[in-house]
Enzyme design. Structure first.
Site, mmCIF file in Angstrom:
data_model
loop_
_atom_site.group_PDB
_atom_site.id
_atom_site.type_symbol
_atom_site.label_atom_id
_atom_site.label_comp_id
_atom_site.label_asym_id
_atom_site.label_seq_id
_atom_site.Cartn_x
_atom_site.Cartn_y
_atom_site.Cartn_z
ATOM 1 N N LYS A 1 4.170 -5.872 -1.127
ATOM 2 C CA LYS A 1 5.631 -5.962 -1.154
ATOM 3 C C LYS A 1 6.210 -5.262 0.075
ATOM 4 O O LYS A 1 7.090 -5.783 0.744
ATOM 5 C CB LYS A 1 6.139 -5.310 -2.449
ATOM 6 C CG LYS A 1 7.610 -4.943 -2.464
ATOM 7 C CD LYS A 1 8.464 -6.128 -2.775
ATOM 8 C CE LYS A 1 9.925 -5.870 -3.026
ATOM 9 N NZ LYS A 1 10.604 -4.786 -2.415
ATOM 10 N N LYS B 1 -3.994 -6.927 3.318
ATOM 11 C CA LYS B 1 -3.623 -6.919 1.907
ATOM 12 C C LYS B 1 -2.235 -7.505 1.701
ATOM 13 O O LYS B 1 -1.328 -7.219 2.489
ATOM 14 C CB LYS B 1 -3.641 -5.462 1.418
ATOM 15 C CG LYS B 1 -3.910 -5.326 -0.058
ATOM 16 C CD LYS B 1 -4.097 -3.881 -0.446
ATOM 17 C CE LYS B 1 -4.217 -3.777 -1.957
ATOM 18 N NZ LYS B 1 -4.278 -2.424 -2.437
ATOM 19 N N LYS C 1 -2.632 7.718 2.444
ATOM 20 C CA LYS C 1 -1.190 7.873 2.183
ATOM 21 C C LYS C 1 -0.566 8.925 3.096
ATOM 22 O O LYS C 1 0.598 8.813 3.461
ATOM 23 C CB LYS C 1 -0.961 8.217 0.706
ATOM 24 C CG LYS C 1 -1.126 6.991 -0.184
ATOM 25 C CD LYS C 1 -0.547 7.210 -1.545
ATOM 26 C CE LYS C 1 -0.579 5.934 -2.353
ATOM 27 N NZ LYS C 1 -0.297 6.173 -3.767
#
Ligand code: SF4
Length: 326
Positions: free
Chosen positions: A195, A192, A112
């Protein structure tokens, strides 16, 4: 007494087929066997940049979609993380018993950091503590997780052990329930379905959008021409066939792809027919829920009431064990 399960999902705006096959379908199969709580983890979602004016609708949409997907509120508790402030209260306490190095070595934190270079906030680092708090606040026994969450759950177990050793036995050590969930790749062939990468098929798509997304989905690059044989095992369309088509159709596609007996469009048409059939009743259910906001409000209110009661009990025990004046 049934064992307690806890799991959460972020309100990212859309629940896609990857979320469904990777987690939610498994949750539905656990409803009868366990005492289940499923949480929309909105406090987790604000660790990255997001549009605040969309958050409440995204959260409500997530709840409606989970119900449509089979999380029957009569059989499980659905609630919103920020409705139960004890989650963040306990997370603060867990901060004080967790070495910072335990957090810095988390793989997801490192990922992240890379993805959010312009917003490396403290929440990205302490995220696993809020997750640990979510789980142990309800003294959960079992957490259904995918491979990518195993490290966080291991840390949760360590934290529970550490708390128990220092302040007296309070929390069970939750164990992982690893599902054999498939990893659904993105329609663009990316690692993956997501969204944010806009490479997804929503759990509920209208017919035209579903076909358009399948029609343009990446397949085995070796199939440049209709006559080129392919390898279905590296094709995401074939992965989806295995979850939405009959065994007979899967066998047919596998054989005909390898021998160039069918083209990719023909193959996708079979998948479209089956996914569309799967989505038809979901669309109906969703339409009914969209028209009945009071029902969803009632579900969330019931979830908040039940979880708040349990959370207050746990926090009262925790504060007493910490020696805080009540
Ligand atoms: S025929 Fe089907 S399984 Fe084979 S590459 Fe094309 S889309 Fe994929």
């Amino acid at each position: 007494m049934k064992e307690k399960i806890f799991s959460g999902i972020q309100p990212t705006g859309v629940i896609h087929i990857g979320n469904y096959l990777g987690a939610i379908k498994n949750w539905v199969s656990l409803l009868d066997e366990y005492d289940c709580k499923f949480c929309i983890v909105d406090y987790h979602a604000i660790t990255v940049m997001y549009p605040p004016d969309e958050m409440s609708e995204r959260t409500a949409e997530a709840v409606r979609t989970l119900i449509v997907a089979g999380l029957d509120p009569e059989k499980c508790t659905l609630f919103i993380q920020s409705h139960v402030p004890e989650h963040t209260e306990l997370a603060w306490i867990l901060n004080t018993i967790t070495p910072i190095t335990d957090l810095e070595r988390m793989t997801q934190y490192k990922d992240k950091r890379q993805q959010n270079m312009d917003n490396i906030n403290t929440g990205l680092l302490t995220y696993p503590l809020l997750m640990a708090s979510d789980i142990i606040l309800y003294k959960s026994h079992v957490v259904p997780v995918g491979e990518d969450q195993v490290q966080h759950l291991e840390l949760t177990r360590e934290i529970a052990r550490r708390f128990n050793a220092r302040f007296g036995h309070t929390f069970p050590e939750p164990r992982a329930l690893l599902s054999e969930a498939p990893r659904i790749r993105g329609l663009d062939g990316g690692a993956k379905m997501s969204k944010s990468l806009n490479n997804y098929i929503a759990l509920i798509e209208d017919e035209n959008t579903l076909w358009e997304k399948l029609r343009t989905a990446m397949t085995d690059p070796a199939r440049k021409r209709r006559a080129d044989p392919g390898n279905p095992w590296i094709c995401n369309v074939f992965t989806l066939h295995r979850y939405f088509s009959s065994q007979e159709e899967v066998d047919y596609v596998e054989k005909e792809c390898k021998t160039a007996g069918i083209g990719c469009i023909e193959c996708k048409k079979i998948l479209f027919k089956n996914m569309n059939e799967f989505m038809k009743p979901l669309r109906e259910k969703k339409r009914a829920l969209d028209e009945d906001p009071d029902y969803v409000k009632g579900v969330l209110h019931a979830g908040k009431t039940l979880c708040s009661r349990e959370a207050r009990e746990t926090m009262s025990e925790v504060r007493q064990k910490l020696g805080l004046i009540s």
